[in-house]
Design an enzyme around this catalytic site. Structure first.
Site, short mmCIF file in Angstrom:
data_model
loop_
_atom_site.label_atom_id
_atom_site.label_comp_id
_atom_site.label_asym_id
_atom_site.label_seq_id
_atom_site.Cartn_x
_atom_site.Cartn_y
_atom_site.Cartn_z
N ASP A 83 0.90 -1.25 -0.17
CA ASP A 83 0.05 0.04 0.09
C ASP A 83 1.05 1.20 -0.02
O ASP A 83 1.59 1.38 0.65
CB ASP A 83 -0.75 -0.11 1.09
CG ASP A 83 -1.98 1.09 1.31
OD1 ASP A 83 -2.19 1.49 0.29
OD2 ASP A 83 -2.53 1.47 2.55
N SER A 217 -12.89 4.13 4.59
CA SER A 217 -13.45 3.60 5.98
C SER A 217 -14.81 4.49 6.22
O SER A 217 -14.76 5.70 5.65
CB SER A 217 -12.45 4.05 7.02
OG SER A 217 -11.34 2.94 7.16
N ASN A 257 -10.35 0.56 -0.22
CA ASN A 257 -9.31 0.36 1.09
C ASN A 257 -9.80 0.78 2.22
O ASN A 257 -10.48 1.97 2.44
CB ASN A 257 -8.14 1.44 0.68
CG ASN A 257 -7.18 0.64 -0.33
OD1 ASN A 257 -7.47 -0.23 -1.22
ND2 ASN A 257 -6.12 1.72 -0.77
P1 13P Z 1 -9.02 4.78 5.74
O1 13P Z 1 -8.08 5.79 6.25
O2 13P Z 1 -10.28 5.56 5.00
O3 13P Z 1 -9.25 3.44 6.18
O4 13P Z 1 -8.11 4.42 4.26
C1 13P Z 1 -7.15 3.40 4.14
C2 13P Z 1 -6.42 3.42 3.01
O5 13P Z 1 -6.76 4.12 2.10
C3 13P Z 1 -5.30 2.68 2.85
O6 13P Z 1 -4.30 2.91 1.61
O1 G3H Z 2 -3.29 5.11 3.51
C1 G3H Z 2 -2.80 4.64 4.68
C2 G3H Z 2 -3.08 3.47 5.46
O2 G3H Z 2 -3.95 3.73 6.23
C3 G3H Z 2 -2.10 2.94 6.10
O3 G3H Z 2 -1.69 3.69 7.26
O4 G3H Z 2 0.81 4.29 6.94
O5 G3H Z 2 -0.10 4.44 9.18
O6 G3H Z 2 0.32 2.33 7.91
P1 G3H Z 2 -0.07 3.54 7.77
ZN ZN Z 3 -4.55 5.02 0.99
#
Ligand code: 13P
Ligand code: G3H
Ligand code: ZN
Length: 312
Positions: A83, A217, A257
């Site tokens: 990601d 989310s 996501n």
């Molecule tokens: P949220 O913060 O809405 O859960 O998004 C997660 C995300 O896009 C991870 O790449």
């Molecule tokens: O887009 C971000 C995701 O929520 C991952 O978050 O970089 O804190 O692991 P993180």
């Molecule tokens: Zn993201």
């Protein structure tokens, strides 16, 4: 079933009018909660690992946890995805280290530079049987150490997507239509509304091409309330309405996501547990209900939001 790429998943999701859930994983309980729900609901799934997750838990531990889920859930296809890869080197390290999908996120760079770096990642990934997600447009919110302010965020420009996809050869495209990372996506008192007009224009320019939504989310109010009722302070936490995510999944969005919702379920549950049991100190006792609530949250997403239950 061994780890798979998202190619077949996205083809079926596109034609079937549903989306695959891409859930961020950082530890064993999160991997277990997600994959147990997917196994029981017969849903394909993408487990995704951020740069921050690799820094926290270590690449090898996360790969091995996901491989354990593959062994425990042989009936469902599982993708292991990077990601927000921030450089060719990070993507290469994941491609070489067992991932089946990577995201190169050069969306903060100028258009030509985004094309250049994405193309380089695509060439290396495709040579190794790995697929690539890229991004055009800038979501507000925090990803790792990158904090994009609301003023610096901008929607994806539909007039750029064809050139970007044809020049880079990327396999899916993340676009900005009003979602954002974290638990504070919309101002209290305003009506949360995604820009479906942009999504439709993008889809017209890229027929049959899988679109990805980050920052998706829904920030369930019951978990915000649980956090706040047990010593937390998250006033005004607001997410994307689930009916809008469902609608996006019926259109060209094939990957949605979700990370913040998992964090809220885990944190709310653990806060509630400690309030009720101030004498307990065995991590298994508070991680068990946290894992169970993650599982139920994911089940709800698969069945009621993504529409991918029964599609494995
Ligand atoms: P949220 O913060 O809405 O859960 O998004 C997660 C995300 O896009 C991870 O790449
Ligand atoms: O887009 C971000 C995701 O929520 C991952 O978050 O970089 O804190 O692991 P993180
Ligand atoms: Zn993201």
């Amino acid at each position: 079933m061994a780890l798979v790429t998202s190619t077949e998943m996205f083809k079926k999701a596109y034609s079937g009018g549903y989306a695959i859930g891409a859930f961020n994983v950082n530890n064993m309980e999160i991997v277990q909660g997600i994959t147990e729900a997917c196994r029981e609901e017969k849903a394909p799934v993408i487990l995704q690992v951020s740069k921050g997750a690799r820094a926290y838990a270590n690449h090898t531990y996360l790969v091995k946890l996901v491989e354990a889920a593959v062994i425990e859930c042989p009936e469902i296809p599982i993708v292991l995805h990077l990601d927000h890869g921030d450089s060719f080197e990070t993507c290469k390290s994941c491609i070489d280290g067992g991932f089946t999908s990577v995201m190169i996120d050069a969306s903060s760079k100028p258009f030509a530079e985004n094309i250049e770096i994405t193309k380089k990642v695509v060439e290396y990934a495709h040579d190794h049987g790995v697929v690539v997600e890229a991004e055009l447009g800038a979501l507000a919110g925090v990803e790792d150490e990158v904090n994009v302010s609301a003023e610096n965020s901008h929607y994806t420009r539909p007039e750029e997507v064809e050139e970007f996809v044809s020049k880079t050869g990327c396999d899916s495209l993340a676009i900005a239509i009003g979602t954002s990372h974290g638990a504070y996506k919309f101002k209290p008192g305003t009506k949360p509304q995604l820009r479906f007009d942009i999504l439709e224009e993008v889809s017209k320019k890229l027929p049959n091409f899988p679109i990805v939504l980050h920052g998706s989310s829904s920030v369930p109010q019951n978990y915000v309330d649980m956090v706040n009722a047990h010593g937390g302070k998250m006033p005004g936490a607001i997410g994307v309405p689930e009916d809008q995510l469902r609608h996006a999944a019926e259109l060209s969005v094939c990957k949605i996501n979700i990370d913040s919702d998992l964090r809220l379920a885990m944190t709310g549950t653990i806060r509630e547990f400690f309030d009720a049991h101030p004498d307990k100190f065995d991590p298994r006792e508070y991680l068990k209900p946290a894992r169970a609530n993650i599982k139920e949250l994911v089940r709800h997403k698969l069945v009621d939001v993504l529409g991918c239950a029964g599609k494995a």
